[in-house]
Design an enzyme around this catalytic site. Structure first.
Site, PDB file in Angstrom:
ATOM      1  N   GLN A  12       0.831  -1.215   0.000  1.00 19.51           N
ATOM      2  CA  GLN A  12       0.000   0.000   0.000  1.00 19.51           C
ATOM      3  C   GLN A  12       0.863   1.261   0.000  1.00 19.51           C
ATOM      4  O   GLN A  12       0.641   2.179  -0.789  1.00 19.51           O
ATOM      5  CB  GLN A  12      -0.928   0.012   1.232  1.00 19.51           C
ATOM      6  CG  GLN A  12      -1.912   1.176   1.213  1.00 19.51           C
ATOM      7  CD  GLN A  12      -2.599   1.413   2.560  1.00 19.51           C
ATOM      8  OE1 GLN A  12      -2.270   0.796   3.563  1.00 19.51           O
ATOM      9  NE2 GLN A  12      -3.545   2.323   2.571  1.00 19.51           N
ATOM     10  N   ASP A  52      13.305 -11.595  -1.594  1.00 14.88           N
ATOM     11  CA  ASP A  52      12.753 -11.960  -0.281  1.00 14.88           C
ATOM     12  C   ASP A  52      13.703 -11.403   0.783  1.00 14.88           C
ATOM     13  O   ASP A  52      14.885 -11.772   0.811  1.00 14.88           O
ATOM     14  CB  ASP A  52      12.670 -13.496  -0.203  1.00 14.88           C
ATOM     15  CG  ASP A  52      12.085 -13.988   1.110  1.00 14.88           C
ATOM     16  OD1 ASP A  52      11.952 -13.181   2.047  1.00 14.88           O
ATOM     17  OD2 ASP A  52      11.764 -15.187   1.195  1.00 14.88           O
ATOM     18  N   TYR A 142       2.331  -8.229  15.750  1.00 12.89           N
ATOM     19  CA  TYR A 142       2.820  -7.143  14.884  1.00 12.89           C
ATOM     20  C   TYR A 142       3.383  -6.002  15.733  1.00 12.89           C
ATOM     21  O   TYR A 142       4.488  -5.496  15.473  1.00 12.89           O
ATOM     22  CB  TYR A 142       1.648  -6.660  14.023  1.00 12.89           C
ATOM     23  CG  TYR A 142       1.897  -5.416  13.219  1.00 12.89           C
ATOM     24  CD1 TYR A 142       2.782  -5.425  12.134  1.00 12.89           C
ATOM     25  CD2 TYR A 142       1.219  -4.231  13.507  1.00 12.89           C
ATOM     26  CE1 TYR A 142       2.981  -4.283  11.368  1.00 12.89           C
ATOM     27  CE2 TYR A 142       1.408  -3.099  12.745  1.00 12.89           C
ATOM     28  CZ  TYR A 142       2.289  -3.125  11.673  1.00 12.89           C
ATOM     29  OH  TYR A 142       2.478  -1.992  10.925  1.00 12.89           O
ATOM     30  N   LYS A 146       7.166  -4.343  16.014  1.00 11.70           N
ATOM     31  CA  LYS A 146       7.416  -2.921  15.743  1.00 11.70           C
ATOM     32  C   LYS A 146       8.188  -2.272  16.894  1.00 11.70           C
ATOM     33  O   LYS A 146       9.059  -1.437  16.663  1.00 11.70           O
ATOM     34  CB  LYS A 146       6.100  -2.188  15.458  1.00 11.70           C
ATOM     35  CG  LYS A 146       5.521  -2.520  14.108  1.00 11.70           C
ATOM     36  CD  LYS A 146       6.412  -1.984  12.992  1.00 11.70           C
ATOM     37  CE  LYS A 146       6.077  -2.520  11.632  1.00 11.70           C
ATOM     38  NZ  LYS A 146       7.041  -2.126  10.594  1.00 11.70           N
TER      39      LYS A 146
HETATM   40  P1  NAD Z   1       1.543  -3.934   2.769  1.00 15.28           P
HETATM   41  O1  NAD Z   1       1.131  -5.172   3.476  1.00 15.28           O
HETATM   42  O2  NAD Z   1       0.569  -3.248   1.896  1.00 15.28           O
HETATM   43  O3  NAD Z   1       2.843  -4.251   1.888  1.00 15.28           O
HETATM   44  C1  NAD Z   1       3.916  -5.005   2.382  1.00 15.28           C
HETATM   45  C2  NAD Z   1       4.684  -5.527   1.190  1.00 15.28           C
HETATM   46  O4  NAD Z   1       5.766  -6.322   1.691  1.00 15.28           O
HETATM   47  C3  NAD Z   1       3.849  -6.417   0.260  1.00 15.28           C
HETATM   48  O5  NAD Z   1       3.918  -5.956  -1.057  1.00 15.28           O
HETATM   49  C4  NAD Z   1       4.500  -7.800   0.407  1.00 15.28           C
HETATM   50  O6  NAD Z   1       4.515  -8.539  -0.791  1.00 15.28           O
HETATM   51  C5  NAD Z   1       5.912  -7.431   0.829  1.00 15.28           C
HETATM   52  N1  NAD Z   1       6.586  -8.516   1.554  1.00 15.28           N
HETATM   53  C6  NAD Z   1       6.062  -9.315   2.531  1.00 15.28           C
HETATM   54  N2  NAD Z   1       6.989 -10.217   2.910  1.00 15.28           N
HETATM   55  C7  NAD Z   1       8.103  -9.973   2.183  1.00 15.28           C
HETATM   56  C8  NAD Z   1       9.385 -10.580   2.136  1.00 15.28           C
HETATM   57  N3  NAD Z   1       9.705 -11.634   2.899  1.00 15.28           N
HETATM   58  N4  NAD Z   1      10.297 -10.070   1.278  1.00 15.28           N
HETATM   59  C9  NAD Z   1       9.995  -9.020   0.484  1.00 15.28           C
HETATM   60  N5  NAD Z   1       8.784  -8.415   0.469  1.00 15.28           N
HETATM   61  C10 NAD Z   1       7.860  -8.895   1.315  1.00 15.28           C
HETATM   62  O7  NAD Z   1       2.147  -2.934   3.856  1.00 15.28           O
HETATM   63  P2  NAD Z   1       2.152  -1.335   3.870  1.00 15.28           P
HETATM   64  O8  NAD Z   1       0.843  -0.903   4.387  1.00 15.28           O
HETATM   65  O9  NAD Z   1       2.623  -0.804   2.582  1.00 15.28           O
HETATM   66  O10 NAD Z   1       3.209  -1.064   5.044  1.00 15.28           O
HETATM   67  C11 NAD Z   1       4.554  -0.672   4.793  1.00 15.28           C
HETATM   68  C12 NAD Z   1       5.222  -0.420   6.139  1.00 15.28           C
HETATM   69  O11 NAD Z   1       4.485   0.583   6.859  1.00 15.28           O
HETATM   70  C13 NAD Z   1       5.266  -1.647   7.051  1.00 15.28           C
HETATM   71  O12 NAD Z   1       6.466  -1.638   7.778  1.00 15.28           O
HETATM   72  C14 NAD Z   1       4.095  -1.431   7.993  1.00 15.28           C
HETATM   73  O13 NAD Z   1       4.314  -2.054   9.219  1.00 15.28           O
HETATM   74  C15 NAD Z   1       4.095   0.084   8.127  1.00 15.28           C
HETATM   75  N6  NAD Z   1       2.783   0.619   8.519  1.00 15.28           N
HETATM   76  C16 NAD Z   1       1.732   0.637   7.636  1.00 15.28           C
HETATM   77  C17 NAD Z   1       0.497   1.162   8.034  1.00 15.28           C
HETATM   78  C18 NAD Z   1      -0.688   1.218   7.119  1.00 15.28           C
HETATM   79  O14 NAD Z   1      -1.776   1.657   7.533  1.00 15.28           O
HETATM   80  N7  NAD Z   1      -0.573   0.810   5.857  1.00 15.28           N
HETATM   81  C19 NAD Z   1       0.341   1.662   9.340  1.00 15.28           C
HETATM   82  C20 NAD Z   1       1.410   1.597  10.211  1.00 15.28           C
HETATM   83  C21 NAD Z   1       2.643   1.104   9.782  1.00 15.28           C
END
Ligand code: NAD
Length: 314
Positions: A12, A52, A142, A146
């Site tokens: 996202q 990965d 999770y 974090k």
């Molecule tokens: P998301 O789940 O949309 O995307 C995560 C991506 O990581 C996916 O495309 C997935 O394919 C990839 N991924 C998973 N395992 C993997 C691996 N082993 N190797 C390589 N790629 C891998 O997450 P996001 O919402 O884009 O979040 C990005 C960061 O922001 C994360 O650290 C998340 O904790 C943090 N975050 C997001 C939100 C939110 O509301 N979206 C809120 C707080 C924190």
């Protein structure tokens, strides 16, 4: 920041952060990486590496092949999916983070950006205007990863002089890519359902207030922190950031201004418990003071923009 690697680039936030960084630093200088293969449009928009983060050799090759000096490490398993597979969540989030930090030290990486989350909070936290310095007792796997990630960020900064920075995102609202299994996903799903079906079945209660942020502010916060002068930072891995807070009922009211016949029902599930352990509002004065953080969107301007952009997309 001359040659940037973005892990989790299909997610996202990563999908939009990659575009924003490419606009700023040049298409060829921002390498998108994800465990998932890119779609054609993403692959054509600049360099992409299927990778990965649990395989150190794969990260090492990407760093060498593209002469990387900055890493935005976004690959993670989020809160709701993490509760379904806690061991997998721990392995991915901690294993990936440790690989990135270790290889950053080994390769003299200039800067690492490691996003954290409001999921670091839990039992005993002040839920109104949650301060920068606060009790961190998360109840989700999770959240545990974090907190550990924030501590590792500060540890590698003080022990190995690695410039590592992080910010505690609230729930992120966007229309380009669907969220990846978090507790605040309702605030995105509701727009899709409002436009398509004029009805939404919400998995949180009507009065569950949570901090949220619109994607343009999320991108601005992430890049601003990355570009901040390190001399101005007293915190490193754990900046509070906030934009606005609302309940599902308040969001439904905001949507009704544009879709008057929209209706909503509330059927809380396992995600309610996670949401109830998180802050309602957040004090982000340290981020405002140290790197000039200031959000642009509130609930009304976000809702208007989401409905316009998502209606055009759907
Ligand atoms: P998301 O789940 O949309 O995307 C995560 C991506 O990581 C996916 O495309 C997935 O394919 C990839 N991924 C998973 N395992 C993997 C691996 N082993 N190797 C390589 N790629 C891998 O997450 P996001 O919402 O884009 O979040 C990005 C960061 O922001 C994360 O650290 C998340 O904790 C943090 N975050 C997001 C939100 C939110 O509301 N979206 C809120 C707080 C924190």
């Amino acid at each position: 920041m001359k040659r940037i690697l973005v892990t989790g680039a299909k997610g996202q936030i990563g999908s939009e952060l990659t575009v924003a960084l490419r606009e700023k630093y040049g298409e060829e200088n921002v390498v998108a990486a994800d465990i998932q293969k890119p779609d054609a449009a993403f692959e054509e928009s600049g360099p992409f590496r299927v990778l990965d983060v649990l395989i150190p050799e794969a990260i090492q090759c990407a760093i060498k092949d593209f002469e990387i000096d900055t890493i935005f490490h976004l690959a993670a398993i989020l809160s709701a999916n993490g509760e379904k597979r806690p061991e997998f969540c721990w392995r991915t989030n901690m294993g990936g983070t440790m690989n990135i930090l270790e290889l950053s030290v080994k390769n003299n990486i200039e800067k690492v950006i490691l996003p954290s989350s409001m999921a670091v909070w839990g039992k005993g936290v002040e839920r109104e205007n949650t301060p920068q310095e606060s009790i961190l007792k998360p109840t989700s796997m999770y959240g545990i990863t974090k907190v550990a990630g924030e501590l590792l960020c500060d540890y590698y900064y003080s022990k190995f002089d690695l410039d590592c920075r992080g910010l505690r995102y609230p729930g992120i609202i966007s229309y380009e890519t669907l969220p990846g299994g978090g507790t605040t996903d309702y605030a995105v799903e509701i727009f899709y359902e409002a436009i398509k079906k004029k009805h939404y079945n919400c998995f949180l209660t009507e009065d569950t207030m949570l901090p949220m942020m619109y994607m343009p502010d999320c991108l601005n916060a992430t890049i601003s922190l990355a570009e901040a002068n390190i001399g101005n930072l007293t915190y490193h891995g754990d900046f509070n950031v906030a934009a606005f807070s609302f309940t599902p009922k308040q969001l439904a009211e905001a949507i009704k201004k544009y879709i008057p016949d929209f209706t909503i029902e509330y059927n809380p599930d396992y995600r309610q418990e996670i949401a109830d352990s998180w802050p309602r509002t957040i004090d982000d004065s340290a981020a405002r003071k140290e790197w000039g953080w200031k959000p642009q969107y509130d609930i009304d301007s976000m809702t208007k923009d989401m409905i316009e952009k998502l209606s055009a997309k759907l």
